[in-house]
Design a protein around this motif. Sequence first.
Motif, PDB file in Angstrom:
ATOM      1  N   GLY A  19      13.805  28.760  78.479  1.00 56.47           N
ATOM      2  CA  GLY A  19      12.815  29.838  78.496  1.00 56.47           C
ATOM      3  C   GLY A  19      11.662  29.631  77.530  1.00 56.47           C
ATOM      4  O   GLY A  19      10.595  30.226  77.705  1.00 56.47           O
ATOM      5  N   ILE A  20      11.870  28.805  76.519  1.00 59.68           N
ATOM      6  CA  ILE A  20      10.803  28.546  75.548  1.00 59.68           C
ATOM      7  C   ILE A  20      10.426  27.061  75.486  1.00 59.68           C
ATOM      8  O   ILE A  20       9.720  26.629  74.584  1.00 59.68           O
ATOM      9  CB  ILE A  20      11.196  29.056  74.144  1.00 59.68           C
ATOM     10  N   ALA A  21      10.869  26.306  76.470  1.00 60.52           N
ATOM     11  CA  ALA A  21      10.652  24.851  76.457  1.00 60.52           C
ATOM     12  C   ALA A  21       9.181  24.463  76.426  1.00 60.52           C
ATOM     13  O   ALA A  21       8.799  23.519  75.723  1.00 60.52           O
ATOM     14  CB  ALA A  21      11.342  24.200  77.651  1.00 60.52           C
ATOM     15  N   THR A  32       3.407  31.792  72.607  1.00 59.44           N
ATOM     16  CA  THR A  32       4.458  31.885  71.603  1.00 59.44           C
ATOM     17  C   THR A  32       5.567  32.776  72.140  1.00 59.44           C
ATOM     18  O   THR A  32       5.299  33.862  72.651  1.00 59.44           O
ATOM     19  CB  THR A  32       3.899  32.480  70.300  1.00 59.44           C
ATOM     20  N   PRO A  33       6.819  32.330  72.028  1.00 61.20           N
ATOM     21  CA  PRO A  33       7.914  33.161  72.535  1.00 61.20           C
ATOM     22  C   PRO A  33       8.050  34.442  71.719  1.00 61.20           C
ATOM     23  O   PRO A  33       7.637  34.500  70.561  1.00 61.20           O
ATOM     24  CB  PRO A  33       9.148  32.280  72.373  1.00 61.20           C
ATOM     25  N   SER A  34       8.640  35.441  72.327  1.00 58.49           N
ATOM     26  CA  SER A  34       8.881  36.688  71.603  1.00 58.49           C
ATOM     27  C   SER A  34       9.915  36.424  70.510  1.00 58.49           C
ATOM     28  O   SER A  34      10.663  35.437  70.557  1.00 58.49           O
ATOM     29  CB  SER A  34       9.404  37.767  72.555  1.00 58.49           C
ATOM     30  N   ARG A  35       9.977  37.297  69.555  1.00 61.62           N
ATOM     31  CA  ARG A  35      10.956  37.167  68.467  1.00 61.62           C
ATOM     32  C   ARG A  35      12.372  37.121  69.044  1.00 61.62           C
ATOM     33  O   ARG A  35      13.194  36.319  68.605  1.00 61.62           O
ATOM     34  CB  ARG A  35      10.801  38.323  67.489  1.00 61.62           C
ATOM     35  N   ASN A  36      12.654  37.953  70.033  1.00 61.54           N
ATOM     36  CA  ASN A  36      13.991  37.982  70.635  1.00 61.54           C
ATOM     37  C   ASN A  36      14.314  36.677  71.357  1.00 61.54           C
ATOM     38  O   ASN A  36      15.440  36.179  71.264  1.00 61.54           O
ATOM     39  CB  ASN A  36      14.139  39.159  71.590  1.00 61.54           C
ATOM     40  N   GLU A  37      13.351  36.133  72.087  1.00 58.56           N
ATOM     41  CA  GLU A  37      13.574  34.855  72.788  1.00 58.56           C
ATOM     42  C   GLU A  37      13.851  33.732  71.793  1.00 58.56           C
ATOM     43  O   GLU A  37      14.768  32.929  71.981  1.00 58.56           O
ATOM     44  CB  GLU A  37      12.349  34.482  73.625  1.00 58.56           C
ATOM     45  N   LEU A  38      13.050  33.692  70.746  1.00 57.21           N
ATOM     46  CA  LEU A  38      13.200  32.658  69.731  1.00 57.21           C
ATOM     47  C   LEU A  38      14.534  32.813  69.001  1.00 57.21           C
ATOM     48  O   LEU A  38      15.266  31.841  68.817  1.00 57.21           O
ATOM     49  CB  LEU A  38      12.025  32.734  68.754  1.00 57.21           C
ATOM     50  N   ALA A  39      14.864  34.028  68.616  1.00 58.59           N
ATOM     51  CA  ALA A  39      16.120  34.286  67.906  1.00 58.59           C
ATOM     52  C   ALA A  39      17.326  33.867  68.745  1.00 58.59           C
ATOM     53  O   ALA A  39      18.264  33.248  68.234  1.00 58.59           O
ATOM     54  CB  ALA A  39      16.229  35.762  67.540  1.00 58.59           C
ATOM     55  N   LYS A  40      17.293  34.188  70.020  1.00 53.92           N
ATOM     56  CA  LYS A  40      18.422  33.848  70.885  1.00 53.92           C
ATOM     57  C   LYS A  40      18.615  32.338  70.982  1.00 53.92           C
ATOM     58  O   LYS A  40      19.734  31.831  70.840  1.00 53.92           O
ATOM     59  CB  LYS A  40      18.214  34.453  72.273  1.00 53.92           C
ATOM     60  N   ALA A  41      17.540  31.603  71.196  1.00 48.00           N
ATOM     61  CA  ALA A  41      17.636  30.143  71.306  1.00 48.00           C
ATOM     62  C   ALA A  41      18.113  29.526  69.991  1.00 48.00           C
ATOM     63  O   ALA A  41      18.970  28.637  69.992  1.00 48.00           O
ATOM     64  CB  ALA A  41      16.286  29.556  71.718  1.00 48.00           C
ATOM     65  N   VAL A  42      17.593  30.005  68.881  1.00 45.64           N
ATOM     66  CA  VAL A  42      17.987  29.475  67.572  1.00 45.64           C
ATOM     67  C   VAL A  42      19.460  29.769  67.299  1.00 45.64           C
ATOM     68  O   VAL A  42      20.224  28.878  66.908  1.00 45.64           O
ATOM     69  CB  VAL A  42      17.093  30.056  66.454  1.00 45.64           C
ATOM     70  N   ARG A  43      19.856  30.999  67.501  1.00 44.20           N
ATOM     71  CA  ARG A  43      21.249  31.376  67.201  1.00 44.20           C
ATOM     72  C   ARG A  43      22.246  30.639  68.089  1.00 44.20           C
ATOM     73  O   ARG A  43      23.279  30.167  67.607  1.00 44.20           O
ATOM     74  CB  ARG A  43      21.418  32.884  67.338  1.00 44.20           C
ATOM     75  N   LEU A  44      21.949  30.544  69.368  1.00 45.61           N
ATOM     76  CA  LEU A  44      22.896  29.888  70.270  1.00 45.61           C
ATOM     77  C   LEU A  44      23.031  28.397  69.972  1.00 45.61           C
ATOM     78  O   LEU A  44      24.136  27.850  69.997  1.00 45.61           O
ATOM     79  CB  LEU A  44      22.501  30.128  71.725  1.00 45.61           C
ATOM     80  N   THR A  45      21.934  27.732  69.660  1.00 44.74           N
ATOM     81  CA  THR A  45      22.028  26.307  69.346  1.00 44.74           C
ATOM     82  C   THR A  45      22.714  26.078  67.996  1.00 44.74           C
ATOM     83  O   THR A  45      23.547  25.179  67.865  1.00 44.74           O
ATOM     84  CB  THR A  45      20.647  25.617  69.371  1.00 44.74           C
ATOM     85  N   ARG A  90      11.186  26.593  64.900  1.00 43.40           N
ATOM     86  CA  ARG A  90      10.653  25.590  65.824  1.00 43.40           C
ATOM     87  C   ARG A  90      11.184  24.201  65.488  1.00 43.40           C
ATOM     88  O   ARG A  90      11.597  23.451  66.373  1.00 43.40           O
ATOM     89  CB  ARG A  90       9.126  25.592  65.833  1.00 43.40           C
ATOM     90  N   THR A  91      11.196  23.856  64.198  1.00 42.29           N
ATOM     91  CA  THR A  91      11.726  22.552  63.799  1.00 42.29           C
ATOM     92  C   THR A  91      13.182  22.428  64.200  1.00 42.29           C
ATOM     93  O   THR A  91      13.597  21.392  64.747  1.00 42.29           O
ATOM     94  CB  THR A  91      11.555  22.332  62.288  1.00 42.29           C
ATOM     95  N   TRP A  92      13.976  23.467  63.963  1.00 42.43           N
ATOM     96  CA  TRP A  92      15.382  23.418  64.350  1.00 42.43           C
ATOM     97  C   TRP A  92      15.522  23.179  65.856  1.00 42.43           C
ATOM     98  O   TRP A  92      16.304  22.344  66.294  1.00 42.43           O
ATOM     99  CB  TRP A  92      16.132  24.683  63.940  1.00 42.43           C
ATOM    100  N   LEU A  93      14.755  23.901  66.651  1.00 40.48           N
ATOM    101  CA  LEU A  93      14.878  23.746  68.098  1.00 40.48           C
ATOM    102  C   LEU A  93      14.402  22.373  68.560  1.00 40.48           C
ATOM    103  O   LEU A  93      14.972  21.807  69.495  1.00 40.48           O
ATOM    104  CB  LEU A  93      14.141  24.869  68.819  1.00 40.48           C
ATOM    105  N   LEU A  94      13.395  21.830  67.906  1.00 38.79           N
ATOM    106  CA  LEU A  94      12.960  20.465  68.244  1.00 38.79           C
ATOM    107  C   LEU A  94      14.061  19.457  67.929  1.00 38.79           C
ATOM    108  O   LEU A  94      14.307  18.535  68.706  1.00 38.79           O
ATOM    109  CB  LEU A  94      11.671  20.121  67.499  1.00 38.79           C
ATOM    110  N   LEU A  95      14.753  19.652  66.815  1.00 36.13           N
ATOM    111  CA  LEU A  95      15.892  18.794  66.479  1.00 36.13           C
ATOM    112  C   LEU A  95      17.047  18.997  67.456  1.00 36.13           C
ATOM    113  O   LEU A  95      17.634  18.039  67.955  1.00 36.13           O
ATOM    114  CB  LEU A  95      16.390  19.100  65.063  1.00 36.13           C
ATOM    115  N   ALA A  96      17.358  20.251  67.720  1.00 38.45           N
ATOM    116  CA  ALA A  96      18.500  20.583  68.578  1.00 38.45           C
ATOM    117  C   ALA A  96      18.329  20.074  69.997  1.00 38.45           C
ATOM    118  O   ALA A  96      19.309  19.793  70.681  1.00 38.45           O
ATOM    119  CB  ALA A  96      18.726  22.098  68.588  1.00 38.45           C
TER     120      ALA A  96
END
Length: 132
Positions: A19-21, A32-45, A90-96
């Motif tokens: 959803g935020i690719a 820019t993704p919403s705070r909720n979209e970003l939080a969900k992707a970060v937490r799940l990864t 963002r850095t975390w998701l790029l790594l993940a």
Amino acid sequence: MSSRRSKPDPHEMKAAVDGIAKWLYDADAAATPSRNELAKAVRLTARTLEHDAPGHSVELRVPPFVAVQCIEGPRHTRGTPPNVVECSPRTWLLLATGLITWEQAEVDASGTRAHEIAQWLPILRVKPFADE
């Protein structure tokens, strides 16, 4: 009873990241993704990493969304852990997602074992997409 969380659903994690690719590929060109979209992707990864690399030797912090402990070794229970990795969402998701490597990432890493997180990355890969 164990206090350990169950592993996040891989389909839910993939959907959250997909959803935020576009933003991950190009933050300037995509919304820019919403705070909720970003939080969900970060937490799940991050919680997937916590499950895949169980332990308490390294703490991954992705403020303001999540902190998890991972990597087998000595358990840390009080104060600042000796091995900490901290980075932006963002850095975390790029790594993940494997879009950047550990060597390319701007992370604050302290401790002799912090770099061991790199052995568990990427958590999931995102596929390049065609411009619409």
